[in-house]
Every structure is written in structure tokens, then in C-alpha cells.
Design a protein around this motif. Structure first.
Motif, PDB file in Angstrom:
ATOM      1  N   LEU A  75     -52.149  66.590 -83.637  1.00 13.17           N
ATOM      2  CA  LEU A  75     -50.978  66.330 -84.491  1.00 13.17           C
ATOM      3  C   LEU A  75     -50.011  65.303 -83.939  1.00 13.17           C
ATOM      4  O   LEU A  75     -49.654  64.475 -84.495  1.00 13.17           O
ATOM      5  CB  LEU A  75     -50.301  67.625 -85.069  1.00 13.17           C
ATOM      6  CG  LEU A  75     -49.287  67.709 -86.052  1.00 13.17           C
ATOM      7  CD1 LEU A  75     -50.020  66.818 -87.318  1.00 13.17           C
ATOM      8  CD2 LEU A  75     -49.125  69.214 -86.755  1.00 13.17           C
ATOM      9  N   ARG A  78     -51.532  61.697 -83.983  1.00 15.76           N
ATOM     10  CA  ARG A  78     -51.481  61.159 -85.002  1.00 15.76           C
ATOM     11  C   ARG A  78     -50.149  60.920 -85.421  1.00 15.76           C
ATOM     12  O   ARG A  78     -49.964  59.820 -86.377  1.00 15.76           O
ATOM     13  CB  ARG A  78     -52.090  62.324 -86.268  1.00 15.76           C
ATOM     14  CG  ARG A  78     -53.506  62.221 -86.039  1.00 15.76           C
ATOM     15  CD  ARG A  78     -54.241  63.442 -87.123  1.00 15.76           C
ATOM     16  NE  ARG A  78     -55.777  63.591 -86.866  1.00 15.76           N
ATOM     17  CZ  ARG A  78     -56.541  63.018 -87.289  1.00 15.76           C
ATOM     18  NH1 ARG A  78     -56.119  61.894 -88.068  1.00 15.76           N
ATOM     19  NH2 ARG A  78     -57.757  63.153 -87.377  1.00 15.76           N
ATOM     20  N   VAL A  96     -44.533  62.919 -88.141  1.00 18.62           N
ATOM     21  CA  VAL A  96     -45.235  64.268 -88.097  1.00 18.62           C
ATOM     22  C   VAL A  96     -45.753  64.525 -89.594  1.00 18.62           C
ATOM     23  O   VAL A  96     -46.858  64.873 -90.060  1.00 18.62           O
ATOM     24  CB  VAL A  96     -44.347  65.586 -87.758  1.00 18.62           C
ATOM     25  CG1 VAL A  96     -45.218  66.696 -87.957  1.00 18.62           C
ATOM     26  CG2 VAL A  96     -44.066  65.326 -86.251  1.00 18.62           C
ATOM     27  N   VAL A 100     -49.473  64.515 -91.197  1.00 14.94           N
ATOM     28  CA  VAL A 100     -49.941  65.683 -91.912  1.00 14.94           C
ATOM     29  C   VAL A 100     -50.724  64.961 -93.408  1.00 14.94           C
ATOM     30  O   VAL A 100     -51.688  65.404 -93.933  1.00 14.94           O
ATOM     31  CB  VAL A 100     -49.009  66.763 -92.349  1.00 14.94           C
ATOM     32  CG1 VAL A 100     -49.513  67.792 -93.311  1.00 14.94           C
ATOM     33  CG2 VAL A 100     -48.645  67.485 -90.975  1.00 14.94           C
ATOM     34  N   PHE A 106     -55.352  68.912 -92.703  1.00 13.87           N
ATOM     35  CA  PHE A 106     -53.958  69.515 -92.386  1.00 13.87           C
ATOM     36  C   PHE A 106     -53.401  69.993 -93.811  1.00 13.87           C
ATOM     37  O   PHE A 106     -52.051  69.876 -93.924  1.00 13.87           O
ATOM     38  CB  PHE A 106     -53.192  68.756 -91.698  1.00 13.87           C
ATOM     39  CG  PHE A 106     -53.916  68.749 -90.146  1.00 13.87           C
ATOM     40  CD1 PHE A 106     -53.467  67.665 -89.171  1.00 13.87           C
ATOM     41  CD2 PHE A 106     -54.336  69.760 -89.534  1.00 13.87           C
ATOM     42  CE1 PHE A 106     -53.953  67.508 -87.860  1.00 13.87           C
ATOM     43  CE2 PHE A 106     -54.877  69.645 -88.276  1.00 13.87           C
ATOM     44  CZ  PHE A 106     -54.786  68.505 -87.557  1.00 13.87           C
TER      45      PHE A 106
ATOM     46  N   ILE B  36     -43.335  70.446 -85.345  1.00 10.09           N
ATOM     47  CA  ILE B  36     -44.569  70.708 -84.985  1.00 10.09           C
ATOM     48  C   ILE B  36     -44.805  72.301 -84.543  1.00 10.09           C
ATOM     49  O   ILE B  36     -45.725  72.737 -84.685  1.00 10.09           O
ATOM     50  CB  ILE B  36     -45.079  69.640 -83.888  1.00 10.09           C
ATOM     51  CG1 ILE B  36     -45.498  68.249 -84.349  1.00 10.09           C
ATOM     52  CG2 ILE B  36     -46.237  70.328 -82.897  1.00 10.09           C
ATOM     53  CD1 ILE B  36     -46.253  67.343 -83.712  1.00 10.09           C
ATOM     54  N   CYS B  39     -45.615  73.870 -87.817  1.00 12.33           N
ATOM     55  CA  CYS B  39     -46.994  73.768 -88.030  1.00 12.33           C
ATOM     56  C   CYS B  39     -47.698  74.343 -87.148  1.00 12.33           C
ATOM     57  O   CYS B  39     -48.655  74.969 -87.812  1.00 12.33           O
ATOM     58  CB  CYS B  39     -47.296  72.062 -87.870  1.00 12.33           C
ATOM     59  SG  CYS B  39     -46.472  71.101 -88.897  1.00 12.33           S
TER      60      CYS B  39
END
Lengths: 125, 144
Positions: A75, A78, A96, A100, A106, B36, B39
Motif C-alpha cells: 500500500l 502504491r 493513500v 486504495v 483493496f 495506513i 487500513c
């Protein structure tokens, strides 16, 4: 005299080697798992045999410790791609969110990254 | 954010993993780390929910490593499932090694006694075995 190696080859290299066998604390992972496993119970309360799985084997948090390392690294990479597209060097929250939104895998995180995005005055919905 | 910290992965660990994955000149904002962090916590909950549901259908009470791998595949996270399947196999091999070394520790003690009466080669072997035992024992730590 041969020096004892701190860890077997299984943990050689990468972040695991520097923070012990696991980069993330197993107790915290187990706590998160227990909360989630409990949610899937059909029957509430402590007793009764009809509920969902309530116990977690010792190896399950170990698996998640490594899986989360891979997940966080993917993640982050990316998000960094989105940062570079914006010609910046600091990864922001919206990078972020873009990572996603651009990754079908995701989809389950869309609500996480769009919550309180209003604070950042961004265009992401 | 502060109120829910106990329910999230520690942000310092998350930040370190993020930093390791990026080039040296990259910087990461605090909000990005927090996002994150959330997440990754959601990732654990999402996969665990699927694994637990499978256990319920099969009338089992304990979520194990195989359930986690299977759940990842069910949720379309195939490359995670493949990587974790291999990791779990190596982890289990490590556990077996630690267990077998534990059972041989009494033999090592006897060999150490013999070594003290001479035979330097034997003494060296004992030390090598003990150092492997310590490494193996360390792998057993997650089960505490």
C-alpha cells in the motif's frame, strides 16, 4: 568459537530481522482478531455451542504479522506512486486514498480512507 | 484517533515498515501513517471475519493459520494467500525443529559432561548445538 545466530534463516533480512522475529506485536494482532471473530458469532454471549470461532491458535497472529508487513509495504509503494505523480516527495493521506481507489483488491478499504477526508479539503469521494 | 489507539496496530511499527519500503528521500506525513495504520487494522479484521465465518460453518471453534490463508484466497487476495501459505509451512517447520531440539537437550547435557573430561571436538559440537537450540527456542516465542 562460533557465535549464535540471533534468528534462523526464516527471518533473515528485512524489517523482521531488526525488530525480532515479528515486525508487529502478536498480542495486539490477536486482540484485533478476537474483536473481529466475535462479530461473526450468530449467538451472543459466552455460553452455547452455536457461536462462531472464538479461539485463535498461536500461529494465526504469526501469519498476520507477516501478511501485514507485505500489505503495508504494498500500500505504501502504491501511495508513493501517487506522490510521484503529484511531483512531491512527502506521502500524504490522499496518496493513500488514491492507492486504495486505484486497486480493486483493496475495495474493502474505501470506507476507511474516505472517512473524514473532508478535513483535508480533497476531491476524493 | 487517540481514543482508539489500543485497537490499532502501533503506529511506530507501521511507520518503520512504510519507511523501509520507500527510497531514502521519501517523507511520510503523520496522517498518511495513521491512514495506513487504520487500513492494516481493517485488513486483519476483514480477513479474520471471513476465516471465523468458515470455522462457524464447519463447526470449529479455533481460527488457525490455514483458515487465515484460505480466507485470503476467498477474498481475492491470492498473492497474499500464496505467500502466507509458504510462510506458514516454514513457521511450522521451525516449531518442529524447536521441539526436537528441546527433547535432545538432556542428551546435550550428557555430552557436555563427557566433554569436560577431554575431547575438545565434542565440546565444540555441544556449543554449536546449544546455539542452534537458542535460535530454535526463539522461534517458539509466538506461542506464549
Amino acid at each position: 568459537m562460533r557465535q549464535a545466530r540471533p534468528y534462523s534463516a526464516m527471518f533473515a533480512g528485512g524489517v523482521s530481522a531488526r525488530t525480532g522475529p515479528h515486525a508487529l506485536p502478536l498480542a495486539r494482532i490477536k486482540k484485533i482478531m478476537k474483536r473481529s471473530a466475535g462479530d461473526s458469532s450468530v449467538v451472543d454471549g459466552g455460553g452455547g455451542g452455536g457461536g462462531g470461532a472464538r479461539m485463535i491458535s498461536g500461529e494465526a497472529p504469526v501469519v498476520f504479522s507477516k501478511a501485514c508487513e507485505l500489505f503495508i509495504a504494498e500500500l505504501t509503494r502504491r501511495a508513493w506512486a501517487a506522490t510521484l505523480e503529484g511531483k512531491r516527495r512527502t506521502v500524504h493521506k490522499e496518496d493513500v486514498a488514491a492507492a486504495v481507489q486505484n486497486t480493486d483488491l483493496f475495495d474493502f478499504l474505501v470506507d476507511v480512507v474516505t472517512a473524514d477526508l473532508g478535513d483535508d479539503h480533497t476531491d476524493y469521494k | 484517533m487517540t481514543n482508539g489507539q489500543d485497537n490499532l496496530l502501533p503506529i511506530a511499527n507501521v511507520g518503520r515498515i512504510m519507511k523501509d519500503g520507500l527510497p531514502p528521500q521519501a517523507k511520510i506525513s503523520k496522517r498518511a501513517k495513521e491512514t495506513i495504520q487504520e487500513c492494516a487494522t481493517e485488513f486483519i479484521s476483514f480477513v479474520t471475519g471471513e476465516a471465523s465465518e468458515r470455522c462457524r460453518r464447519e463447526r470449529r471453534k479455533t481460527v488457525n493459520g490455514d483458515d487465515v490463508c484460505h480466507a485470503m484466497r476467498s477474498l481475492g487476495l491470492d498473492h497474499y494467500a500464496d505467500a502466507m501459505h509458504r510462510y506458514l509451512q516454514r513457521y511450522r517447520e521451525g516449531e518442529e525443529l524447536a521441539a526436537s531440539l528441546n527433547s535432545s537437550s538432556s542428551a546435550a547435557a550428557a555430552a557436555a559432561a563427557a566433554g569436560s573430561r577431554g575431547g575438545g571436538a565434542i565440546q565444540i559440537d555441544v556449543r554449536a548445538e546449544l546455539s542452534i537450540f537458542r535460535s530454535g527456542n526463539n522461534q517458539g516465542r509466538p506461542n506464549n
